[in-house]
Motif scaffolding. Structure first.
Motif, short mmCIF file in Angstrom:
data_model
loop_
_atom_site.label_atom_id
_atom_site.label_comp_id
_atom_site.label_asym_id
_atom_site.label_seq_id
_atom_site.Cartn_x
_atom_site.Cartn_y
_atom_site.Cartn_z
N PRO A 277 58.57 67.88 -17.82
CA PRO A 277 58.55 66.33 -17.64
C PRO A 277 57.15 65.49 -17.76
CG PRO A 277 59.40 67.81 -15.95
CD PRO A 277 58.78 68.80 -17.21
N ALA B 171 66.23 59.10 -17.72
CA ALA B 171 65.76 60.34 -17.49
C ALA B 171 66.21 60.80 -15.95
CB ALA B 171 64.09 60.36 -17.44
N ARG C 92 68.72 63.96 -14.98
CA ARG C 92 68.09 65.11 -14.26
C ARG C 92 69.15 65.24 -12.93
NH1 ARG C 92 62.46 63.09 -15.86
NH2 ARG C 92 61.76 64.60 -17.01
N SER C 93 69.91 64.31 -12.55
CA SER C 93 70.73 64.29 -11.44
C SER C 93 72.10 64.65 -11.83
CB SER C 93 70.73 62.94 -10.51
OG SER C 93 70.97 61.89 -11.16
N GLU D 168 67.05 68.66 -18.87
CA GLU D 168 65.82 68.73 -18.71
C GLU D 168 64.94 68.29 -19.84
OE1 GLU D 168 64.06 68.57 -15.81
OE2 GLU D 168 65.92 68.70 -14.49
N ALA E 244 65.62 64.73 -20.63
CA ALA E 244 65.14 64.00 -20.01
C ALA E 244 63.68 63.89 -20.20
CB ALA E 244 65.17 64.49 -18.43
#
Length: 371
Positions: free
Chosen positions: A63, A131, A135-136, A170, A173
């Motif tokens: 991240p 992003a 991620r969700s 991930e 993102a």
């Protein structure tokens, strides 16, 4: 983060000039499948995968990643392969990596091509939203709309859509984070390497205006717009992209072909090109790039002098077919029949009378045909 390298594939002779190819977000190095094999005739091509895409480990970035982080991974790959300086071409996010390298590490680049990319990607907001969504929710929903973002209506490359769906969420993102933070507009004037911009005229993600903005700011940059191309031009218009990249990267080969035609004549070169096969393609490229693009273009000797040397060497080794070709070339380079005869007489002293006797017979036949 890990110490692993980006996944990559190499093609072409290890001794050829290196060319690194960067992918777009959501794709693997398969994006270059219709272009890289052709480029490998003249280059040591290295294509690489983004973290979490294709065969690259997802943990290479996290991240808050930046384009600079990705550029660092590319340089680490180049270092591991023993590549100090290289040409570079990249699509979208891969193109942003190239721009970053051109600004921050120009010592590593020999030339740059930025394809369907930009010096900025319309602000952080949309990429932060994407992003968060990835991620969700993962990538399945986003991959459903890949064709509309990447290609013109009715066109698709299923393998690339599959790459998108199978990418690590991930890592994807984190690449969005990198695009959100990227903006090199105020640094473009610092780009000093030869730069080509390639735009797809029907690209909704990075429209031609984005590439035009770079071309206007980078000194001596060249802009090519491709009709019928959307965001992933190497997949949709591979022939047009290949032509643009060859023109940009293969300067010595291009100049060599011009000199080759001037010295040997169009008819001979056309026959050689028409007879070219995949087996002989690299040899033909070697001749154009090295013999004609570097040696014959060296201004230390005139073409007249080079013809005299070439005639002598061909007589010495008994290459009579090549001798006939270069007697014609010597006439194009300004030698008179009397001067050609003087060169052959000189070879009688240093290469032997039998060799000169055969050479005179070949030259007499060619000169008679010329008359």
């Amino acid at each position: 983060m890990t110490s692993e390298l980006l996944n990559y594939r190499t093609e072409g002779p290890a001794s050829a000039p290196p060319l690194l190819l960067g992918p777009s977000l959501g794709t693997s190095y398969a994006l270059w499948d219709k272009v890289a094999p052709e480029l490998s005739a003249a280059h040591r091509v290295v294509r690489w995968d983004l973290p979490g895409h294709g065969g690259s480990a997802a943990g290479l970035i996290g991240p808050g990643a930046t384009v600079g982080d990705l550029a660092g991974l590319v340089l680490a790959l180049a270092d591991a392969l023993g590549i100090e300086r290289f040409a570079y071409a990249g699509v979208s996010l891969g193109g942003a990596v190239g721009l970053h390298l051109a600004v921050h590490r120009p010592d590593r680049l020999s030339s740059l091509a930025v394809i369907c990319s930009s010096a900025h990607f319309n602000g952080a907001g949309p990429w932060e939203e994407r992003a968060a969504r990835v991620r969700s929710e993962g990538l399945a929903g986003l991959a459903e709309g890949a064709d509309a973002r990447w290609f013109t209506s009715g066109f698709t490359v299923p393998a690339l859509v599959r790459d998108h769906r199978e990418a690590d969420p991930e890592a994807y993102a984190a690449c969005c984070d990198a695009l959100a933070a990227f903006d090199l507009r105020d640094r473009l004037a610092e780009v000093s390497v030869p730069t080509l911009l390639v735009a797809g005229r029907e690209d909704p993600a990075t429209p031609p205006g984005h590439l035009r903005e770079i071309a206007d700011a980078v000194p001596d940059a060249t802009l090519v717009e491709l009709p019928g191309a959307s965001h992933l031009a190497p997949a949709q218009r591979p022939e047009a992209v290949l032509t643009a990249l060859r023109t940009h990267f293969d300067g010595p080969a291009r100049r060599g072909m011009e000199v080759r035609r001037e010295v040997l004549g169009d008819a001979h070169v056309d026959r050689a090109q028409a007879g070219q096969t995949p087996f002989t393609a690299r040899f033909q490229d070697f001749i154009s790039r090295y013999a004609w693009g570097e040696i014959w273009t060296d201004p230390t000797l005139t073409r007249r002098e080079r013809s005299m040397i070439t005639l002598t060497a061909l007589v010495a080794h008994g290459h009579h077919d090549e001798l006939a070709l270069h007697v014609r070339a010597a006439r194009r380079n300004g030698l008179t029949p009397e001067e050609i005869g003087a060169v052959l007489l000189q070879t009688a002293v240093y290469c032997g009378v039998p060799a000169a006797n055969s050479a005179f017979a070949t030259a007499r036949r060619v000169l008679a045909e010329e008359e």
